[in-house]
Design an enzyme around this catalytic site. Structure first.
Site, PDB file in Angstrom:
ATOM      1  N   HIS A 210     -14.913 -15.328 -11.948  1.00 40.77           N
ATOM      2  CA  HIS A 210     -16.130 -14.585 -12.323  1.00 40.77           C
ATOM      3  C   HIS A 210     -16.815 -14.039 -11.059  1.00 40.77           C
ATOM      4  CE1 HIS A 210     -19.906 -14.036 -14.801  1.00 40.77           C
ATOM      5  NE2 HIS A 210     -20.451 -14.159 -13.596  1.00 40.77           N
ATOM      6  N   GLU A 211     -17.003 -14.893 -10.058  1.00 40.72           N
ATOM      7  CA  GLU A 211     -17.699 -14.444  -8.835  1.00 40.72           C
ATOM      8  C   GLU A 211     -16.882 -13.372  -8.105  1.00 40.72           C
ATOM      9  OE1 GLU A 211     -20.725 -15.087  -8.441  1.00 40.72           O
ATOM     10  OE2 GLU A 211     -20.850 -16.709  -9.884  1.00 40.72           O
ATOM     11  N   HIS A 214     -17.248 -10.117  -9.751  1.00 41.33           N
ATOM     12  CA  HIS A 214     -18.473  -9.423  -9.301  1.00 41.33           C
ATOM     13  C   HIS A 214     -18.195  -8.647  -8.012  1.00 41.33           C
ATOM     14  CE1 HIS A 214     -21.387 -10.640 -12.177  1.00 41.33           C
ATOM     15  NE2 HIS A 214     -21.489 -11.907 -11.820  1.00 41.33           N
ATOM     16  N   HIS A 220     -22.139  -8.165 -15.428  1.00 42.07           N
ATOM     17  CA  HIS A 220     -22.029  -9.035 -16.604  1.00 42.07           C
ATOM     18  C   HIS A 220     -21.671  -8.231 -17.836  1.00 42.07           C
ATOM     19  CE1 HIS A 220     -24.429 -12.551 -14.736  1.00 42.07           C
ATOM     20  NE2 HIS A 220     -23.148 -12.609 -14.483  1.00 42.07           N
ATOM     21  N   CYS A 221     -20.809  -8.821 -18.641  1.00 42.82           N
ATOM     22  CA  CYS A 221     -20.300  -8.137 -19.827  1.00 42.82           C
ATOM     23  C   CYS A 221     -21.090  -8.556 -21.055  1.00 42.82           C
ATOM     24  CB  CYS A 221     -18.822  -8.504 -19.996  1.00 42.82           C
ATOM     25  SG  CYS A 221     -18.077  -7.768 -21.452  1.00 42.82           S
ATOM     26  N   CYS A 226     -16.092 -12.814 -22.964  1.00 43.23           N
ATOM     27  CA  CYS A 226     -15.383 -12.312 -21.781  1.00 43.23           C
ATOM     28  C   CYS A 226     -15.729 -13.188 -20.577  1.00 43.23           C
ATOM     29  CB  CYS A 226     -15.839 -10.867 -21.551  1.00 43.23           C
ATOM     30  SG  CYS A 226     -15.284 -10.108 -20.017  1.00 43.23           S
ATOM     31  N   CYS A 245     -12.277  -9.120 -21.211  1.00 46.72           N
ATOM     32  CA  CYS A 245     -12.140  -8.254 -22.386  1.00 46.72           C
ATOM     33  C   CYS A 245     -11.436  -6.952 -21.961  1.00 46.72           C
ATOM     34  CB  CYS A 245     -13.515  -7.969 -23.001  1.00 46.72           C
ATOM     35  SG  CYS A 245     -14.494  -6.793 -22.054  1.00 46.72           S
ATOM     36  N   CYS A 248     -13.443  -4.727 -19.467  1.00 52.89           N
ATOM     37  CA  CYS A 248     -13.525  -5.245 -18.091  1.00 52.89           C
ATOM     38  C   CYS A 248     -12.155  -5.179 -17.417  1.00 52.89           C
ATOM     39  CB  CYS A 248     -14.073  -6.673 -18.080  1.00 52.89           C
ATOM     40  SG  CYS A 248     -15.830  -6.727 -18.512  1.00 52.89           S
TER      41      CYS A 248
END
Ligand SMILES: [Zn+2]
Ligand SMILES: [Zn+2]
Length: 291
Positions: A210-211, A214, A220-221, A226, A245, A248
Site C-alpha cells: 500500500h505505501e 502511494h 486512496h481508492c 482494493c 482493483c 488501480c
C-alpha cells in the site's frame, strides 16, 4: 528505399502498440468483473470520517508518478531495530512479495539499530515508546537511499507516530520523494510465534505494498474493495484485501508497464507457497477470467 523501410518500421511500431494497448484494455475489462464492491462505511472505518476523491486514469498520469529508468530501478527495504529470526523471515518474504507485486527488483539494505533515532524524535504514549515517522522517513531513510533506488521503505520494529496529534500510524509515504516507513509493532505479540506468523505477514505485505503503491502515485481508492483503500485500524486492514482493483491496476501498469499476466502468475505462486488462501483465490480468479 530507406524512407520506405523507415515508414514500414514506423507502421509496425504503431501496429504493435495498437495490439499491446488493446490486449491491456481487454485485460482490465476482464478483471473488472472480479472487482468487489465497497460496503457502506461503518463508524470507525476510514471512509466514515475521511472524504476522498478518486483520480481518473488521465488525472493520475498528469501527476507524473515516479517511474523506474536506467538509473533508478530498484525497490529497497531498510530494516531498523532488533528483529527475531521469524521477523527476519517475514522481511525476506515481503521482499519477494514486493518484487512480484510491482515486478521490480527488490533488495534488503543492511539493517540499523534503532539507537540512531535521537530523543527529539521519540515519545512515550500509552506506556510504550514511539518513534516519529516523519523524522525516520525524511532523515534516516532519505540519507541512506542508494543511487539506484526508485523507492525505499524503512521497516521499523517499534511503534510509529506521524505528529503529536495522532496516536499512531502503521506507515507513512512521500509521493514525490520515493521514501516511506512502516512499523511491524502492532502486527503481532512479542515474541512472534509460528501461530501468529501468517496473519502478521499478511499485515506487513498489505501495508508495504500500500505505501509503495502511494509512492508510485496511487491515491486512496474508493471505487472497490482494493489494497489502496485507506484503513483506520488493524481490524480494517485485516478485512481489506491485497488485490488492486482493475482501476488501480490500470494506473500502476501505465507507469510500471509490466506484463499483467506474468504478475498474476508470480503472485499466485507466492500466495500458494506461503498458504495465503484468500489472496490466492482472488489472484487465481483474475488468472481464469483474463485468459
Ligand atoms: Zn494510504
Ligand atoms: Zn483500487
Amino acid at each position: 528505399m530507406y524512407s520506405c523501410i523507415k515508414h514500414f518500421s514506423l507502421c509496425m511500431l504503431v501496429i504493435l502498440c495498437f495490439i499491446s494497448c488493446n490486449n491491456n484494455t481487454n485485460y482490465f475489462n476482464a478483471i473488472a468483473k472480479n472487482d468487489i464492491p465497497l460496503k457502506k462505511p461503518q463508524k470507525g472505518d476510514w471512509l466514515f470520517s475521511h472524504k476522498e476523491r478518486m483520480l481518473t486514469l488521465g488525472d493520475y498520469q498528469k501527476t507524473y508518478p515516479l517511474t523506474p529508468d536506467g538509473t533508478r530501478h530498484t525497490i529497497y527495504l531498510k530494516p531498523i531495530g532488533d528483529f527475531s529470526g521469524l521477523e527476519w523471515k517475514q522481511i525476506e518474504l515481503t521482499r519477494q512479495y514486493l518484487e512480484n507485486f510491482f515486478q521490480i527488483k527488490t533488495r534488503i539494505q543492511q539493517s540499523s539499530n534503532n539507537k540512531i533515532i535521537p530523543l527529539g524524535a521519540r515519545r512515550i504514549n500509552q506506556h510504550h515508546e514511539q518513534l516519529l515517522a516523519t523524522y525516520l522517513r525524511d532523515t534516516i531513510i532519505a540519507v541512506q537511499k542508494p543511487k539506484d533506488a526508485i523507492v525505499m521503505m524503512g521497516i521499523i520494529e517499534m511503534d510509529l507516530y506521524p505528529s503529536e496529534k495522532w496516536n499512531f500510524v502503521f506507515g507513512l509515504a512521500s509521493y514525490d520523494k520515493g521514501l516511506a516507513v512502516g512499523s511491524i509493532y502492532r502486527f503481532h505479540q512479542r515474541p512472534l510465534t509460528p501461530k501468529q506468523f501468517n496473519l502478521s505477514l499478511q499485515r506487513l505485505l498489505k501495508t508495504s505494498s500500500h505505501e509503495i503503491g502511494h509512492m508510485f502515485g496511487l491515491t486512496h481508492c474508493i471505487e472497490a474493495n482494493c489494497l489502496m483503500n485507506g484503513t483506520n485500524s488493524l481490524a480494517e486492514t485485516d478485512r481489506s484485501i491485497a488485490r488492486l482493483c482493475s482501476g488501480c491496476q490500470q494506473k500502476l501498469n501505465s507507469t510500471l508497464k509490466y506484463d499483467n499476466k506474468k504478475r498474476l502468475q508470480d503472485l499466485s505462486v507466492f500466495f500458494s507457497k506461503n498458504k495465503i488462501e484468500n489472496e490466492l483465490a482472488l489472484i487465481n480468479a483474475d488468472i481464469v477470467i483474463s485468459e
